[in-house]
Design an enzyme around this catalytic site. Structure first.
Site, PDB file in Angstrom:
ATOM      1  N   GLN A   1      25.221 -21.661 -55.513  1.00 12.11           N
ATOM      2  CA  GLN A   1      25.816 -22.705 -56.618  1.00 12.11           C
ATOM      3  C   GLN A   1      25.808 -21.730 -57.939  1.00 12.11           C
ATOM      4  O   GLN A   1      24.710 -21.884 -58.151  1.00 12.11           O
ATOM      5  CB  GLN A   1      25.584 -24.031 -56.581  1.00 12.11           C
ATOM      6  CG  GLN A   1      26.254 -25.007 -57.641  1.00 12.11           C
ATOM      7  CD  GLN A   1      25.595 -26.337 -57.802  1.00 12.11           C
ATOM      8  OE1 GLN A   1      25.451 -26.835 -58.913  1.00 12.11           O
ATOM      9  NE2 GLN A   1      25.063 -26.961 -56.693  1.00 12.11           N
TER      10      GLN A   1
ATOM     11  N   ASP B   1      31.201 -36.821 -62.698  1.00 13.43           N
ATOM     12  CA  ASP B   1      32.260 -35.658 -62.905  1.00 13.43           C
ATOM     13  C   ASP B   1      33.664 -36.233 -61.931  1.00 13.43           C
ATOM     14  O   ASP B   1      33.885 -37.444 -61.988  1.00 13.43           O
ATOM     15  CB  ASP B   1      31.777 -34.204 -62.056  1.00 13.43           C
ATOM     16  CG  ASP B   1      30.312 -34.045 -62.866  1.00 13.43           C
ATOM     17  OD1 ASP B   1      30.402 -33.934 -64.135  1.00 13.43           O
ATOM     18  OD2 ASP B   1      29.676 -33.376 -62.115  1.00 13.43           O
TER      19      ASP B   1
ATOM     20  N   SER C   1      26.311 -34.994 -55.690  1.00 12.76           N
ATOM     21  CA  SER C   1      24.885 -35.301 -55.972  1.00 12.76           C
ATOM     22  C   SER C   1      24.672 -36.855 -55.856  1.00 12.76           C
ATOM     23  O   SER C   1      25.606 -37.668 -56.182  1.00 12.76           O
ATOM     24  CB  SER C   1      24.761 -35.181 -57.542  1.00 12.76           C
ATOM     25  OG  SER C   1      24.763 -33.780 -57.665  1.00 12.76           O
TER      26      SER C   1
ATOM     27  N   THR D   1      14.386 -27.640 -65.231  1.00 15.28           N
ATOM     28  CA  THR D   1      15.727 -26.725 -65.294  1.00 15.28           C
ATOM     29  C   THR D   1      16.973 -27.667 -65.586  1.00 15.28           C
ATOM     30  O   THR D   1      17.910 -26.970 -65.978  1.00 15.28           O
ATOM     31  CB  THR D   1      15.770 -25.955 -63.917  1.00 15.28           C
ATOM     32  OG1 THR D   1      16.027 -27.167 -62.963  1.00 15.28           O
ATOM     33  CG2 THR D   1      14.767 -25.012 -63.359  1.00 15.28           C
ATOM     34  N   LYS D   2      16.874 -28.976 -65.728  1.00 14.58           N
ATOM     35  CA  LYS D   2      18.102 -29.776 -65.889  1.00 14.58           C
ATOM     36  C   LYS D   2      17.680 -31.027 -66.586  1.00 14.58           C
ATOM     37  O   LYS D   2      16.216 -31.726 -65.959  1.00 14.58           O
ATOM     38  CB  LYS D   2      18.797 -29.965 -64.410  1.00 14.58           C
ATOM     39  CG  LYS D   2      20.033 -30.893 -64.705  1.00 14.58           C
ATOM     40  CD  LYS D   2      20.588 -31.089 -63.247  1.00 14.58           C
ATOM     41  CE  LYS D   2      21.977 -31.807 -63.497  1.00 14.58           C
ATOM     42  NZ  LYS D   2      22.315 -32.104 -62.180  1.00 14.58           N
TER      43      LYS D   2
ATOM     44  N   GLY E   1      12.981 -29.643 -58.750  1.00 12.84           N
ATOM     45  CA  GLY E   1      11.590 -29.135 -58.810  1.00 12.84           C
ATOM     46  C   GLY E   1      11.080 -28.552 -57.520  1.00 12.84           C
ATOM     47  O   GLY E   1       9.874 -28.441 -57.318  1.00 12.84           O
TER      48      GLY E   1
ATOM     49  N   SER F   1      14.430 -22.501 -60.043  1.00 13.55           N
ATOM     50  CA  SER F   1      13.293 -21.680 -60.878  1.00 13.55           C
ATOM     51  C   SER F   1      12.432 -20.830 -59.961  1.00 13.55           C
ATOM     52  O   SER F   1      12.134 -19.662 -60.245  1.00 13.55           O
ATOM     53  CB  SER F   1      12.532 -22.409 -61.743  1.00 13.55           C
ATOM     54  OG  SER F   1      11.880 -23.299 -61.037  1.00 13.55           O
TER      55      SER F   1
ATOM     56  N   LYS G   1      -4.929 -46.289 -43.739  1.00 19.57           N
ATOM     57  CA  LYS G   1      -5.776 -47.317 -43.402  1.00 19.57           C
ATOM     58  C   LYS G   1      -5.676 -48.551 -44.325  1.00 19.57           C
ATOM     59  O   LYS G   1      -6.086 -48.219 -45.379  1.00 19.57           O
ATOM     60  CB  LYS G   1      -7.188 -46.863 -43.035  1.00 19.57           C
ATOM     61  CG  LYS G   1      -8.039 -48.039 -42.607  1.00 19.57           C
ATOM     62  CD  LYS G   1      -9.334 -47.757 -42.940  1.00 19.57           C
ATOM     63  CE  LYS G   1      -9.553 -48.495 -44.305  1.00 19.57           C
ATOM     64  NZ  LYS G   1      -9.444 -49.913 -44.637  1.00 19.57           N
TER      65      LYS G   1
ATOM     66  N   CYS H   1     -13.970 -49.786 -46.169  1.00 20.65           N
ATOM     67  CA  CYS H   1     -14.243 -48.611 -46.848  1.00 20.65           C
ATOM     68  C   CYS H   1     -15.313 -47.785 -45.977  1.00 20.65           C
ATOM     69  O   CYS H   1     -14.949 -46.801 -45.943  1.00 20.65           O
ATOM     70  CB  CYS H   1     -14.877 -48.737 -48.025  1.00 20.65           C
ATOM     71  SG  CYS H   1     -14.295 -49.729 -49.604  1.00 20.65           S
TER      72      CYS H   1
END
Length: 533
Positions: free
Chosen positions: A39, A91, A110, A138-139, A170, A198, A364, A442
């Protein structure tokens, strides 16, 4: 229209190119490395230059028979005669895009929400871009980050359609496996590809970067076909029976003292000493460390990680994040105990962040904790305790949650339920006195983590560790390990409470530690009260 391979979807960003790296050289090298679709995204370029750039890029893509799409600009796509367009939610409407482009053109949309995906299905787009999955530089993001675990619900909406799905935002080689594994829908629908910017464009060696990404994707695809839930073949084999389960448990109990695995525990400070003693008593070695600067080193030497948020503080979260990522990278099991997750918004947000960042092998919790994790109000909690009678159908709940979280889930209570998303084992061992001592849950986490460590080391030995497949999410039988942890503690509790020197909770705990120290595999097998569904 020929089938499109969306596996490694390159989104360009010329501003990210290394110094002296030519865009077209980088593009061709990335395709040679395994990019399957491109793209071209240019937000600042004027129309004339954008068209010229697209035409030159198309020559390279055509050379390798790789589809080229244009971001947003239908006019540029038409002028350059490329293969299609990708548009965002604000868009040009999809109907107009289809009307303007030649028949057979690829149209992508998107999507950031389930509603967006439903709309995409109605519009019959060719593929959707789901994101942003991770934070990205990047955006500029106009929609919230959905996180790895938010992808599955969106993928589920594509069932019965031919629409493909790629994740974006990312994504890089270091988080790709987590992205692929964690985003699978409960119906086992997986991503068809990932969009990367990237990690390829900013690389001085884009061919090698693309090869690395493509290798991880293809290995995951193969693994997913063989193990849809992400779990490797377990010790008990494909046919789960009471006998096979107990055989697997006995194997782990027999070998834990011989292997003596080191278990890293980031745990509740109220019971850290008790958890360490429990770990020692069953044959493993504990290391209780919370400093974030130690996490990567500890992941190399330890055989399992336990993360327990019982006494969580803001300054400890970074260490938990780093520890889990490091454990994932070394294929070490991560046992997660979301103590009191429903009590505060801070705990809820922390758990969301942790589970979106790394993959748990076992989760758990009691009914209140797991209900909060699942987002249901069927069972409520009061602090760290559950309120009410529990789930109407605990077997279905634990199986569904295991599928959603892509790991083994242990639901504790009067009856314990354990599921890998396919089978459910219920265990009716134990004594109510366990609920009268601080941190019994625990301590159970410590037991489970210890047996997960043993199962992992067995798997590594069987695989000849030097050749172990580093592209699968898990190594070892987490299902049997979780069962072993529950059985050993609950059987020991039944034995300890009957001792003459036990007068109540105060004398029970040291007796429990003593019994665990002397417990034999035969005692576990003979005392086990389990049912398999």
């Amino acid at each position: 229209m020929k089938p499109i391979d969306y596996s490694l979807y390159l989104v360009t960003g010329r501003n990210l190119l290394p110094p002296n790296k030519d865009f077209f050289t980088s593009l061709e090298e990335s395709i040679q490395g395994g990019v399957t679709i491109v793209q071209l995204r240019e937000k600042e370029l004027d129309t004339h230059d954008f068209v010229d750039l697209a035409k030159k890029a198309k020559v390279i893509c055509d050379k390798y028979n790789i589809p080229l799409l244009i971001n947003d600009r239908v006019d540029v796509a038409l002028a350059a005669n490329v293969d299609g367009v990708h548009v965002g939610q604000t868009d040009m409407p999809i109907e107009d895009v289809r009307r303007l482009l030649p028949p057979g053109s690829i149209v992508g949309l998107s999507c950031n929400t389930v509603a967006h995906v439903k709309d995409a299905v109605r519009l019959k787009v060719d593929y959707i871009g789901i994101g942003a999955v991770w934070g990205t530089q990047t955006k500029k993001l106009t929609q919230p980050i959905i996180g790895v675990r938010g992808v599955g619900a969106m993928l589920a909406e594509l069932e019965g359609t031919n629409i493909k799905a790629v994740a974006i935002g990312g994504i890089k080689s270091t988080n790709l496996l987590r992205t692929l594994h964690g985003s699978v829908a409960t119906n086992n629908r997986a991503l068809d590809g990932v969009a990367v910017v990237s990690d390829i464009v900013a690389s001085t060696e884009p061919k090698a970067a693309a090869e690395r990404l493509q290798k991880i994707f293809q290995k995951f695809k193969q693994s997913h076909e063989n193990h849809p839930l992400g779990l490797q073949d377990n010790l008990i084999g494909s046919q789960v029976t009471v006998g096979s389960v107990l055989n697997g448990v006995v194997q782990l109990v027999c070998q834990i003292r011989e292997i003596n695995p080191l278990v890293h525990q980031i745990t509740n400070t109220v019971v850290a000493t008790q958890s360490a003693n429990i770990t020692l008593s069953i044959g493993a070695s504990p290391i209780m460390a919370t400093e974030f600067r130690e996490m990567a080193d500890l992941a190399r030497i330890c055989s399992a990680l336990l993360v327990n948020i019982g006494t969580i503080r803001h300054e400890n979260v970074e260490g938990m994040l780093i520890a889990g990522v490091a454990a994932n990278s070394y294929k070490k099991p991560v046992v997660f105990d979301p103590v009191g997750v429903g009590a505060t918004s801070f705990r809820k947000e922390t758990v969301r962040s942790l589970l979106d960042t790394w993959q748990a092998s076992v989760i758990k919790g009691n009914a209140g904790e797991l209900a909060a994790l699942a987002g249901t109000t069927e069972v409520l909690s009061k602090g760290v305790d559950s309120v009410g009678s529990g789930f109407k159908d605990p077997e279905a709940f634990v199986k569904d949650l295991a599928r959603r979280e892509r790991c083994v889930v242990v639901l504790t209570g009067a009856t314990d339920y354990i599921s890998d998303g396919t089978s459910v084992v219920s265990i009716r061992n134990g004594d109510e006195i366990l609920g009268r001592i601080t941190g019994s849950g625990c301590m159970l986490g410590s037991c489970i983590a210890s047996y997960c460590a043993v199962a992992t080391q067995i798997a590594q030995a069987n695989a000849n560790n030097s050749d172990a497949d580093r592209t699968t999410m898990f190594q070892g039988d987490m299902f049997t390990a979780a069962i072993a942890g529950v059985l050993v503690l609950t059987v020991a509790a039944e034995i300890a409470v009957k001792r003459d020197d036990v007068k109540g909770p105060g004398t029970f705990l040291p007796a429990l530690i003593d019994v665990l120290w002397a417990l034999t595999p035969e005692q576990v097998r003979e005392s086990a009260k389990i049912i398999i569904k």
